[in-house]
Motif scaffolding. Structure first.
Motif, PDB file in Angstrom:
ATOM      1  N   ARG A  53      -1.686   3.008   0.955  1.00  0.00           N
ATOM      2  CA  ARG A  53      -1.809   2.894   1.401  1.00  0.00           C
ATOM      3  C   ARG A  53      -2.834   1.913   2.292  1.00  0.00           C
ATOM      4  NH1 ARG A  53      -1.658   9.708   1.922  1.00  0.00           N
ATOM      5  NH2 ARG A  53      -1.504   8.933   4.470  1.00  0.00           N
ATOM      6  N   THR A  54      -2.263   2.230   4.082  1.00  0.00           N
ATOM      7  CA  THR A  54      -3.188   1.370   5.198  1.00  0.00           C
ATOM      8  C   THR A  54      -3.211   1.881   6.030  1.00  0.00           C
ATOM      9  OG1 THR A  54      -4.607  -0.255   5.268  1.00  0.00           O
ATOM     10  CG2 THR A  54      -2.161  -0.747   5.249  1.00  0.00           C
ATOM     11  N   ARG A  91       4.815  -5.651   1.375  1.00  0.00           N
ATOM     12  CA  ARG A  91       5.684  -5.669   2.956  1.00  0.00           C
ATOM     13  C   ARG A  91       5.938  -4.519   3.378  1.00  0.00           C
ATOM     14  NH1 ARG A  91      10.562  -2.536   3.272  1.00  0.00           N
ATOM     15  NH2 ARG A  91      12.061  -2.957   1.201  1.00  0.00           N
ATOM     16  N   ARG A  92       5.357  -4.153   4.372  1.00  0.00           N
ATOM     17  CA  ARG A  92       4.915  -2.326   4.825  1.00  0.00           C
ATOM     18  C   ARG A  92       6.455  -2.000   4.841  1.00  0.00           C
ATOM     19  NH1 ARG A  92       4.254  -1.058  11.751  1.00  0.00           N
ATOM     20  NH2 ARG A  92       4.280   1.467  10.881  1.00  0.00           N
ATOM     21  N   LEU A  93       6.216  -1.000   4.580  1.00  0.00           N
ATOM     22  CA  LEU A  93       7.756   0.271   4.053  1.00  0.00           C
ATOM     23  C   LEU A  93       8.172   0.984   5.278  1.00  0.00           C
ATOM     24  CD1 LEU A  93       6.996   2.400   1.276  1.00  0.00           C
ATOM     25  CD2 LEU A  93       8.013   0.014   1.652  1.00  0.00           C
ATOM     26  N   GLU A  94       9.536   1.189   5.671  1.00  0.00           N
ATOM     27  CA  GLU A  94       9.603   1.336   7.303  1.00  0.00           C
ATOM     28  C   GLU A  94      10.906   2.458   7.452  1.00  0.00           C
ATOM     29  OE1 GLU A  94      10.131  -2.490   9.918  1.00  0.00           O
ATOM     30  OE2 GLU A  94       8.181  -2.558   9.152  1.00  0.00           O
ATOM     31  N   PRO A 109      -5.448   9.071  -0.331  1.00  0.00           N
ATOM     32  CA  PRO A 109      -6.272   7.579   0.333  1.00  0.00           C
ATOM     33  C   PRO A 109      -8.127   8.606  -0.505  1.00  0.00           C
ATOM     34  CG  PRO A 109      -5.950   8.429   2.359  1.00  0.00           C
ATOM     35  CD  PRO A 109      -4.885   8.600   1.087  1.00  0.00           C
ATOM     36  N   TRP A 110      -8.715   7.388  -0.655  1.00  0.00           N
ATOM     37  CA  TRP A 110     -10.542   7.824  -1.353  1.00  0.00           C
ATOM     38  C   TRP A 110     -10.857   8.091  -0.306  1.00  0.00           C
ATOM     39  CZ3 TRP A 110     -11.057   4.367  -6.152  1.00  0.00           C
ATOM     40  CH2 TRP A 110     -10.419   5.173  -7.374  1.00  0.00           C
ATOM     41  N   LYS A 115      -4.186   6.695   7.057  1.00  0.00           N
ATOM     42  CA  LYS A 115      -3.601   5.536   6.965  1.00  0.00           C
ATOM     43  C   LYS A 115      -1.737   6.350   6.795  1.00  0.00           C
ATOM     44  CE  LYS A 115      -7.062   4.464   3.889  1.00  0.00           C
ATOM     45  NZ  LYS A 115      -8.052   3.340   3.893  1.00  0.00           N
ATOM     46  N   HIS A 116      -1.081   5.654   7.586  1.00  0.00           N
ATOM     47  CA  HIS A 116      -0.115   6.163   7.645  1.00  0.00           C
ATOM     48  C   HIS A 116       1.232   5.387   6.869  1.00  0.00           C
ATOM     49  CE1 HIS A 116      -0.749   9.853  10.485  1.00  0.00           C
ATOM     50  NE2 HIS A 116      -1.724   9.008  10.905  1.00  0.00           N
TER      51      HIS A 116
END
Length: 145
Positions: A53-54, A91-94, A109-110, A115-116
């Motif tokens: 995630r980012t 690739r970003r999952l969409e 997230p740590w 982070k959507h």
């Protein structure tokens, strides 16, 4: 005694995936033009893909410019060390289905930031090496190449 012959052990693909499954933190390496960046990310293995995630930002932007990435995970103990390298495309999952599936993986997230965006790395090659940790051989004399 010369231990150089068994100082580096190649890991099989199955051994590499097993080690990737057992860990949560790796390094994402991106390249845009002459700029190479390294980002620590926590991740999960989903089949033979890596998912992280980012937030919006440089990491996501760089992946949209150049989706070719390298991902590295390593570890060590008092007796051995190892490294696994994944080369692939990110690739970003969409789609709703992709995001719902990623939500089911339990990836959190740590650090306490939102982070959507989920990113999946599809592995093209997976290689790994293990290194038994021993004393350095004598420095004098003829060394093998």
């Amino acid at each position: 005694m010369d231990n150089s012959q068994d100082s580096v052990i190649s890991l099989t693909a199955a051994e590499c995936w097993s080690r990737l499954n057992d860990h949560e933190l790796g390094r994402l390496i991106t390249r845009v033009g002459d700029l190479i960046e390294v980002f620590p990310v926590n991740y999960v293995v989903d089949r033979e893909n890596l998912v992280f995630r980012t937030a919006e930002g440089s990491k996501l932007l760089e992946l949209t410019i150049n989706d070719e990435v390298v991902f590295e995970v390593d570890d060590y103990t008092d007796t051995d060390a190892w490294s696994v390298i994944v080369r692939g495309s990110a690739r970003r999952l969409e789609t709703d289905d992709e995001v719902q599936h990623a939500d089911s993986l339990g990836l959190t997230p740590w650090i306490p930031t939102l982070k959507h965006n989920y990113v999946s790395i599809v592995a093209h090659t997976v290689t790994g090496r293990a290194f038994p940790r021993r004393e350095e051989p004598p420095r004098d004399g003829v060394q093998p190449y």
